[in-house]
Enzyme design. Structure first.
Site, PDB file in Angstrom:
ATOM      1  N   LYS A   1     -21.728  34.280   6.708  1.00 23.34           N
ATOM      2  CA  LYS A   1     -20.072  33.829   6.783  1.00 23.34           C
ATOM      3  C   LYS A   1     -19.715  35.036   7.953  1.00 23.34           C
ATOM      4  O   LYS A   1     -18.927  34.346   8.547  1.00 23.34           O
ATOM      5  CB  LYS A   1     -19.543  34.164   5.455  1.00 23.34           C
ATOM      6  CG  LYS A   1     -20.135  33.320   4.427  1.00 23.34           C
ATOM      7  CD  LYS A   1     -19.149  33.250   3.123  1.00 23.34           C
ATOM      8  CE  LYS A   1     -19.263  34.759   2.541  1.00 23.34           C
ATOM      9  NZ  LYS A   1     -20.459  35.101   1.811  1.00 23.34           N
TER      10      LYS A   1
ATOM     11  N   ARG B   1     -24.819  49.542   2.949  1.00 27.06           N
ATOM     12  CA  ARG B   1     -23.667  49.203   1.845  1.00 27.06           C
ATOM     13  C   ARG B   1     -24.198  49.798   0.577  1.00 27.06           C
ATOM     14  O   ARG B   1     -25.274  49.534  -0.063  1.00 27.06           O
ATOM     15  CB  ARG B   1     -23.105  47.760   1.880  1.00 27.06           C
ATOM     16  CG  ARG B   1     -22.042  47.536   2.934  1.00 27.06           C
ATOM     17  CD  ARG B   1     -21.773  46.118   3.393  1.00 27.06           C
ATOM     18  NE  ARG B   1     -21.456  45.447   2.168  1.00 27.06           N
ATOM     19  CZ  ARG B   1     -21.191  44.044   2.073  1.00 27.06           C
ATOM     20  NH1 ARG B   1     -21.017  43.465   3.400  1.00 27.06           N
ATOM     21  NH2 ARG B   1     -20.981  43.565   0.959  1.00 27.06           N
TER      22      ARG B   1
ATOM     23  N   ARG C   1     -24.855  40.368  -7.270  1.00 23.80           N
ATOM     24  CA  ARG C   1     -23.852  39.493  -6.673  1.00 23.80           C
ATOM     25  C   ARG C   1     -24.320  38.192  -6.353  1.00 23.80           C
ATOM     26  O   ARG C   1     -23.491  37.297  -6.217  1.00 23.80           O
ATOM     27  CB  ARG C   1     -23.855  40.416  -5.043  1.00 23.80           C
ATOM     28  CG  ARG C   1     -23.001  41.696  -5.035  1.00 23.80           C
ATOM     29  CD  ARG C   1     -23.072  42.076  -3.568  1.00 23.80           C
ATOM     30  NE  ARG C   1     -22.738  41.533  -2.357  1.00 23.80           N
ATOM     31  CZ  ARG C   1     -23.145  41.723  -1.431  1.00 23.80           C
ATOM     32  NH1 ARG C   1     -24.154  42.548  -1.102  1.00 23.80           N
ATOM     33  NH2 ARG C   1     -22.498  41.183  -0.506  1.00 23.80           N
TER      34      ARG C   1
HETATM   35  P1  AMP Z   1     -18.284  40.399   0.872  1.00 24.30           P
HETATM   36  O1  AMP Z   1     -18.201  41.368   1.992  1.00 24.30           O
HETATM   37  O2  AMP Z   1     -17.386  39.275   1.156  1.00 24.30           O
HETATM   38  O3  AMP Z   1     -19.521  40.155   0.288  1.00 24.30           O
HETATM   39  O4  AMP Z   1     -17.480  41.162  -0.480  1.00 24.30           O
HETATM   40  C1  AMP Z   1     -17.802  42.412  -0.916  1.00 24.30           C
HETATM   41  C2  AMP Z   1     -17.321  42.654  -2.438  1.00 24.30           C
HETATM   42  O5  AMP Z   1     -15.947  42.747  -2.178  1.00 24.30           O
HETATM   43  C3  AMP Z   1     -17.727  41.670  -3.257  1.00 24.30           C
HETATM   44  O6  AMP Z   1     -18.996  41.587  -3.984  1.00 24.30           O
HETATM   45  C4  AMP Z   1     -16.421  41.805  -4.267  1.00 24.30           C
HETATM   46  O7  AMP Z   1     -16.734  42.791  -5.325  1.00 24.30           O
HETATM   47  C5  AMP Z   1     -15.380  41.746  -3.261  1.00 24.30           C
HETATM   48  N1  AMP Z   1     -14.717  40.456  -3.012  1.00 24.30           N
HETATM   49  C6  AMP Z   1     -14.460  40.168  -1.739  1.00 24.30           C
HETATM   50  N2  AMP Z   1     -13.912  39.189  -1.626  1.00 24.30           N
HETATM   51  C7  AMP Z   1     -13.507  38.769  -2.849  1.00 24.30           C
HETATM   52  C8  AMP Z   1     -12.941  37.569  -3.489  1.00 24.30           C
HETATM   53  N3  AMP Z   1     -12.228  36.734  -2.695  1.00 24.30           N
HETATM   54  N4  AMP Z   1     -12.625  37.743  -4.623  1.00 24.30           N
HETATM   55  C9  AMP Z   1     -13.060  38.693  -5.588  1.00 24.30           C
HETATM   56  N5  AMP Z   1     -13.791  39.664  -5.085  1.00 24.30           N
HETATM   57  C10 AMP Z   1     -14.019  39.795  -3.656  1.00 24.30           C
END
Ligand code: AMP
Length: 215
Positions: free
Chosen positions: A13, A162, A173
């Protein structure tokens, strides 16, 4: 362009959003990037979000909606936006719909990035991220390594793995994605907005999205 990128963690993404921004001049809004900056800067929001993020759980909808209500009304969103990692639950999608209606705008479409599970696991385990909160450039130790000494090619900060990209957190996740986020595919299909796009190689993925946009 106003679009949402759906897809499991590691579906690409962030990379797709950056390419689309270059092409269409829209702004990338990544809730993950916003939250990671807050955690590193130890803000009130960061302190609330840290534990959920490190274990691979979702941050509560109320916190996310507080951020997005404000973010979507900032002036740069007038150029269009690409939502990366938001919405992640049906409740977030419903609230987003209300905000969009209130702002009197519409979504062009929702892209669901499809990737086989083995590719996702390999991508996440080899992914590295710039530790500078305002950079967060993404690398891959096999295909796109950082500069010598593990430094970011853009800003020179250390590039790190990370905390939520350990095997255990990755599996959590993915489970969270399947139970809470995958239902959004049907949600946006019912809204008549969904486009499924295979996300294996970036140039081909972008070409497919451009084709969808022009059709
Ligand atoms: P990402 O970088 O999008 O994979 O997000 C990393 C982490 O941030 C996720 O595993 C969640 O813990 C949190 N997170 C990001 N976006 C959201 C969202 N829209 N709703 C809830 N948690 C989020």
């Amino acid at each position: 362009m106003r679009t949402i990128l759906l897809g499991a963690p590691g579906a690409g993404k962030g990379s797709v959003a950056k390419e689309l921004n270059k092409l269409y001049g829209s702004v990338q809004i990544s809730t993950g990037d916003i939250l990671r900056s807050a955690v590193q800067e130890e803000t009130k929001l960061g302190k609330k979000a840290k534990e959920y993020m490190e274990s691979g759980d979702l941050v509560p909808d109320s916190i996310i909606m507080e951020i997005m209500e404000v973010r979507l009304q900032e002036p740069d969103c007038k150029k269009g936006f690409i939502l990366d990692g938001f919405p992640r639950t049906i409740a977030q999608a419903q609230k987003l719909k209300t905000i969009i209606d209130r702002l009197n705008i519409h979504l062009d479409f929702v892209v669901n990035l499809e990737v086989p599970l083995d590719v996702i696991l390999e991508r996440l385990e080899t992914r590295r991220t710039c530790s500078n909160p305002s950079c967060q450039e993404i690398y891959n130790i096999k295909r796109n390594p950082p500069a010598e000494g593990g430094k970011c090619k853009k800003c020179g900060s250390p590039v790190i793995q990370r905390v939520d990209e350990t095997k255990e957190a990755i599996l959590n996740r993915l489970e969270t994605y399947n139970s809470k986020t995958a239902p959004l595919i049907d949600f946006y299909e019912n809204e008549g907005l969904l486009k499924n796009v295979l996300s294996l190689k970036l140039p081909e993925t972008i070409a497919s999205i451009k084709k969808e946009l022009n059709s």
